[in-house]
Every structure is written in C-alpha cells, then in structure tokens.
Write an enzyme that holds these catalytic residues in place. Sequence first.
Site, PDB file in Angstrom:
ATOM      1  N   CYS A  91       5.035   0.044   2.834  1.00 35.74           N
ATOM      2  CA  CYS A  91       5.688  -1.790   2.887  1.00 35.74           C
ATOM      3  C   CYS A  91       7.150  -1.261   3.576  1.00 35.74           C
ATOM      4  O   CYS A  91       7.469  -2.175   4.569  1.00 35.74           O
ATOM      5  CB  CYS A  91       5.651  -2.497   1.806  1.00 35.74           C
ATOM      6  SG  CYS A  91       6.305  -1.578   0.600  1.00 35.74           S
ATOM      7  N   ASP A  94       0.796  -1.004   0.330  1.00 36.94           N
ATOM      8  CA  ASP A  94      -0.049   0.088   0.267  1.00 36.94           C
ATOM      9  C   ASP A  94       0.772   1.366   0.016  1.00 36.94           C
ATOM     10  O   ASP A  94       0.348   2.401   0.452  1.00 36.94           O
ATOM     11  CB  ASP A  94      -0.386   0.073   1.075  1.00 36.94           C
ATOM     12  CG  ASP A  94      -0.255  -0.109   2.534  1.00 36.94           C
ATOM     13  OD1 ASP A  94       0.612  -0.122   2.469  1.00 36.94           O
ATOM     14  OD2 ASP A  94      -0.441  -0.242   3.318  1.00 36.94           O
ATOM     15  N   HIS A 110       7.910  -2.889  -4.166  1.00 40.62           N
ATOM     16  CA  HIS A 110       7.461  -3.296  -2.596  1.00 40.62           C
ATOM     17  C   HIS A 110       8.735  -3.866  -1.829  1.00 40.62           C
ATOM     18  O   HIS A 110       9.577  -4.422  -2.106  1.00 40.62           O
ATOM     19  CB  HIS A 110       6.800  -4.629  -3.182  1.00 40.62           C
ATOM     20  CG  HIS A 110       6.095  -4.945  -2.480  1.00 40.62           C
ATOM     21  ND1 HIS A 110       4.827  -4.788  -1.369  1.00 40.62           N
ATOM     22  CD2 HIS A 110       6.039  -6.691  -1.681  1.00 40.62           C
ATOM     23  CE1 HIS A 110       4.991  -5.382  -0.048  1.00 40.62           C
ATOM     24  NE2 HIS A 110       5.048  -6.208  -0.050  1.00 40.62           N
TER      25      HIS A 110
END
Length: 303
Positions: free
Chosen positions: A96, A93, A296
């Site tokens: 991370c 989101d 990510h």
Amino acid sequence: MQNQDGQPAEPETETISSLPTSEVNDWANYRDDEVMQQHSAIQAEEAGKIPFVGDKEPLSSLAEEYKSGNPILLEKIKVLTEQYAAIRRTRGDGNCFFRSFMFAYLEHILESQDRAEIDRITVNVEQCRKTLLSLGYAEFTFEDFFSLFLEQLESVLSGKEACISHEELVQRSRDQSVSDYVVMFFRFITSGEIRKRLEFYEPFIQGLSNTSVEQFCKSSVEPMGEESDHVHITALSDALGVPIRIVYLDRSHDDKGSVSVNHHDFTPAAHEVTDANTGGAVALEPFITLLYRPGHYDILYPK
C-alpha cells in the site's frame, strides 16, 4: 511495522528525514492496539474487495469507519478535516505504501504538467539504474520495471500521442500488470538506495530486524507484499528526490487531553533551497501526503 532511525553516518550530507536517536523507537508509538485491531478486522475483508487504488472519497468516510471507536480517533479525524478534504484508499496487501506513492506522484504530474519534474526524476531514475548495476544486479532482473515506470511518466503529459486522462490513470493503477510492475520498480530502487548507503542504514536495520542490510533488502524490501516502514520511505524519498509527508492517525494526546495530528516530512537534500533572507536551507513542502494507520497507507488530499 516499526519506525527505526538513528544518527546519520555522514551528517554533512544527511537529510531532514533523519530523526534524533531519542526517537528511534517512536514508530512503536503508532502501533496503537485499538487502531491496529480495528484496521486488521477490515483489512482481510477489504483487501480482496477494493481495487489496488480506490476512488477519491470525502474525509467523512474515515469518520464513519471509526464511529464506534475511541473518541480520540474521531477527534483527530475532525482535526484532519480542517486541512484535508479527501482520502483515496489503497488495497491493504502489503504494497500500500508503494501503490499510494505511485498514484499520488503520477496524479501530481498529470495535474501539474510539470515537464521539469519529469526531466529531473528521469535523471534520478538513471542514477538508480547505475546504482543497481554497480551493486551487481543483472539488468534483465529490473529493466522491464524501469521501462514501464518511465512509460507511465510520459503518458501523463499532455500533448503526447499516448497521453491519458485522469480516469485512464485510475484504471491503469488498478491493472495488476501495470500496478505491480511499478511497485517492483519502487522496491528495486529502494533496495538499491539502502545498499548503496549501507553505513547509514545499517544501525536502523539492525535495530529493526537484527539482520544484515543485504538480508533485510532481500526479505523485507524487494519481495512483493512486504510492508514498508520508516527505512523504506526514507530510502525511496532520497533515491527519487521526492518529498513525502506522512500523517499519523493514533490515540496519542497531551497531559491535558488535547489532541493534535502529528506528521513527519521526508525531504531529501536535493529538494532543499536556500532562504534569501537567512541563507539557510529550507525544505520544500511535500506535494505527496499519505495517511498512516498501523499497517496501512492511504492518500490524503489537502484542501
């Protein structure tokens, strides 16, 4: 997300988290299109489904995720399994990196029961508070975030009346009211560190976003959901004095087709010790390891 770096403005105090100027654009090498596309495809679906911090999984689950992907990625995952046993995923989101760091650090304290480390980081947190005040931040804008983080630190020490278990730590990390506050704590101290060392970070930020340091902090550091890159990691590591290892999963290989898994250690000068034999500075091994795939971060567990 891009990685920018350059020559330190104050080399006598700089840390090994700095990279040579020739590597300023190396972060772009990790924007591997296939990895990015594959991760983006699952990110939107998973972001709303998985908790902020997931359960620990065997590293084989990562191979399963990429079983239909590029063979180099699968080979690199095999290399990863030689050193790492498990992965803990975090929600994709935009927060991370900070959530991964949050859980990995608190988990380390819970398992090590390192009172000296808590005392050390508490001093750093107080210095971060003073930095924000000196930069003109009103204390009411960040005091609740600081207080909650310190409460979490104390809660993972055994012998305390409110000491929590590992399972309770996981549950707290999945509680949005707790997790988001700790993320905001990290965002504030990261912003404060960048602003405090404006001359050092300014060349990186201008190369990254062509904006001022102040605007970068307002638009790319302090707001929830803004992704983190090399600048954020360096600043957080330096502000808290916590070494962090980032392991990269990409499709790079040498001219002979051999693959290896690259990593970079962000180690603040405060965590360097003197080698008794050579008299030189030796960086301590990071106790937090995160896996970076384009856009990510997740937590990796060494064997």
